[in-house]
Design a protein around this motif. Structure first.
Motif, short mmCIF file in Angstrom:
data_model
loop_
_atom_site.label_atom_id
_atom_site.label_comp_id
_atom_site.label_asym_id
_atom_site.label_seq_id
_atom_site.Cartn_x
_atom_site.Cartn_y
_atom_site.Cartn_z
N TYR A 93 0.85 -1.17 0.00
CA TYR A 93 0.00 0.00 0.00
C TYR A 93 0.90 1.23 0.00
N GLU A 94 0.66 2.15 -0.93
CA GLU A 94 1.50 3.34 -1.03
C GLU A 94 0.65 4.59 -1.18
N ILE A 95 1.06 5.62 -0.43
CA ILE A 95 0.51 6.97 -0.61
C ILE A 95 1.65 7.82 -1.14
N ASP A 96 1.45 8.41 -2.31
CA ASP A 96 2.50 9.21 -2.94
C ASP A 96 1.93 10.59 -3.28
N GLY A 97 2.16 11.53 -2.37
CA GLY A 97 1.66 12.89 -2.58
C GLY A 97 2.66 13.88 -2.01
N SER A 98 2.18 14.83 -1.20
CA SER A 98 3.10 15.80 -0.58
C SER A 98 4.04 15.07 0.37
N THR A 99 3.57 13.95 0.92
CA THR A 99 4.44 13.03 1.66
C THR A 99 4.28 11.66 1.03
N GLN A 100 5.24 10.81 1.26
CA GLN A 100 5.19 9.47 0.69
C GLN A 100 5.34 8.44 1.80
N MET A 101 4.50 7.42 1.76
CA MET A 101 4.58 6.34 2.74
C MET A 101 4.24 5.03 2.04
N ILE A 102 4.98 4.00 2.38
CA ILE A 102 4.74 2.67 1.81
C ILE A 102 4.57 1.68 2.96
N VAL A 103 3.55 0.84 2.85
CA VAL A 103 3.35 -0.23 3.84
C VAL A 103 3.43 -1.56 3.09
N ILE A 104 4.35 -2.41 3.52
CA ILE A 104 4.48 -3.76 2.96
C ILE A 104 4.16 -4.75 4.08
N GLN A 105 3.29 -5.70 3.78
CA GLN A 105 2.93 -6.71 4.78
C GLN A 105 3.23 -8.09 4.22
N LYS A 106 4.06 -8.82 4.95
CA LYS A 106 4.41 -10.18 4.53
C LYS A 106 5.00 -10.94 5.72
N ASP A 107 4.85 -12.26 5.70
CA ASP A 107 5.45 -13.14 6.70
C ASP A 107 5.12 -12.74 8.14
N GLY A 108 3.91 -12.21 8.37
CA GLY A 108 3.50 -11.84 9.73
C GLY A 108 4.03 -10.51 10.22
N TYR A 109 4.66 -9.74 9.33
CA TYR A 109 5.21 -8.43 9.72
C TYR A 109 4.65 -7.32 8.83
N MET A 110 4.58 -6.14 9.43
CA MET A 110 4.22 -4.94 8.69
C MET A 110 5.45 -4.02 8.66
N TYR A 111 5.85 -3.67 7.46
CA TYR A 111 6.99 -2.77 7.26
C TYR A 111 6.44 -1.42 6.79
N THR A 112 6.76 -0.37 7.53
CA THR A 112 6.33 0.98 7.13
C THR A 112 7.57 1.72 6.65
#
Length: 199
Positions: free
Chosen positions: A73-92
Motif C-alpha cells: 500500500y503506497e501513498i504518494d503525494g506531498s508526503t510518501q509512505m509505503i506499507v508492505i505486509q508479509k510473513d507476519g510483519y508490517m513494514y512501514t
C-alpha cells in the motif's frame, strides 16, 4: 394561466428526469461493476487510484497491490509512505528518509471495501443503481451494502471513474486510474540501503 403552470411543471419534470433509481435484489453477472472487474483476481493485482477525499485535483496517488499473502500500500503525494505486509510483519517505509519500521502484525487489507474481494459473490450481489452528480458531472452509480459497509462505484458508460467506501469508522473516495494483473515481485522487497528504525 393553469395551462402555463401545468406546462411549466411538465417541463420541470422532464428536466429532472434522469436515470431512475432502482434496487436489484440479485444480479446475474450483468452489473457494470462485475463486468468491469470480471477478470480481476483479488489475490493478485496492482491498482492505481487518485485520492479524491479533499478535492478533485488532488494529485496524491494511491497504489494497492497484492501477491497472494503479500500486501503493498503506497501513498504518494506531498508526503510518501509505503506499507508492505508479509510473513507476519508490517513494514512501514519512508522513501524520503530511506528508512523503515518493522512490527509483528496481522494483515490490514487497505483494499477492503474499495476493491472486490470475492468475484463469485460480486457476480450475484444485489445493489442499488441510479444517477448521481460528482464534482458537477452526472454518473451512473452502483451501490453495494455489506452489513454496515457501503461501496459505491461510479461509471461513465462502462468505464469506472470513482469509488467511494463508507464504514462506521471512515469514508474514502478515489478516482480510478488503472489495474494490472501482473505484480512485480520487487514491489514487496525492502530496499537494501534502507535503515531499520527501532523504537
Amino acid at each position: 394561466m393553469i395551462k402555463k403552470i401545468v406546462l411549466s411543471l411538465f417541463a420541470l419534470l422532464l428536466v429532472g428526469c434522469g436515470v431512475e433509481t432502482k434496487v436489484i435484489d440479485k444480479a446475474n453477472g450483468d452489473s457494470k461493476t462485475y463486468l468491469f472487474f470480471k477478470d480481476f483476481d483479488p489475490n493478485n493485482y496492482y491498482v492505481e487510484l487518485w485520492d479524491r477525499n479533499n478535492n478533485k485535483n488532488d494529485d496524491t496517488k494511491i497504489i494497492m497491490a497484492r501477491s497472494d499473502d503479500k500486501y503493498y500500500y503506497e501513498i504518494d503525494g506531498s508526503t510518501q509512505m509505503i506499507v508492505i505486509q508479509k510473513d507476519g510483519y508490517m513494514y512501514t517505509l519512508d522513501p524520503q528518509m530511506e528508512n523503515y519500521n518493522k512490527v509483528e502484525s496481522i494483515v490490514t487489507d487497505y483494499a477492503y471495501g474499495v476493491l472486490p474481494n470475492d468475484m463469485m459473490t460480486l457476480r450475484v450481489a444485489g445493489y442499488e443503481t441510479g444517477e448521481d452528480k460528482v464534482y458537477g458531472k452526472r454518473y451512473i452509480y452502483e451501490k453495494y451494502i455489506n452489513n454496515n459497509d457501503e461501496t459505491t462505484y461510479y461509471f461513465d458508460g462502462d468505464d469506472l471513474v470513482y469509488i467511494r467506501y463508507k464504514s462506521p469508522q471512515k469514508t474514502v473516495f478515489f478516482k480510478y486510474n488503472l489495474t494490472k494483473d501482473k505484480v512485480n515481485s520487487t514491489l514487496f522487497e525492502i530496499p537494501d540501503d534502507y535503515l531499520e528504525i527501532t523504537y
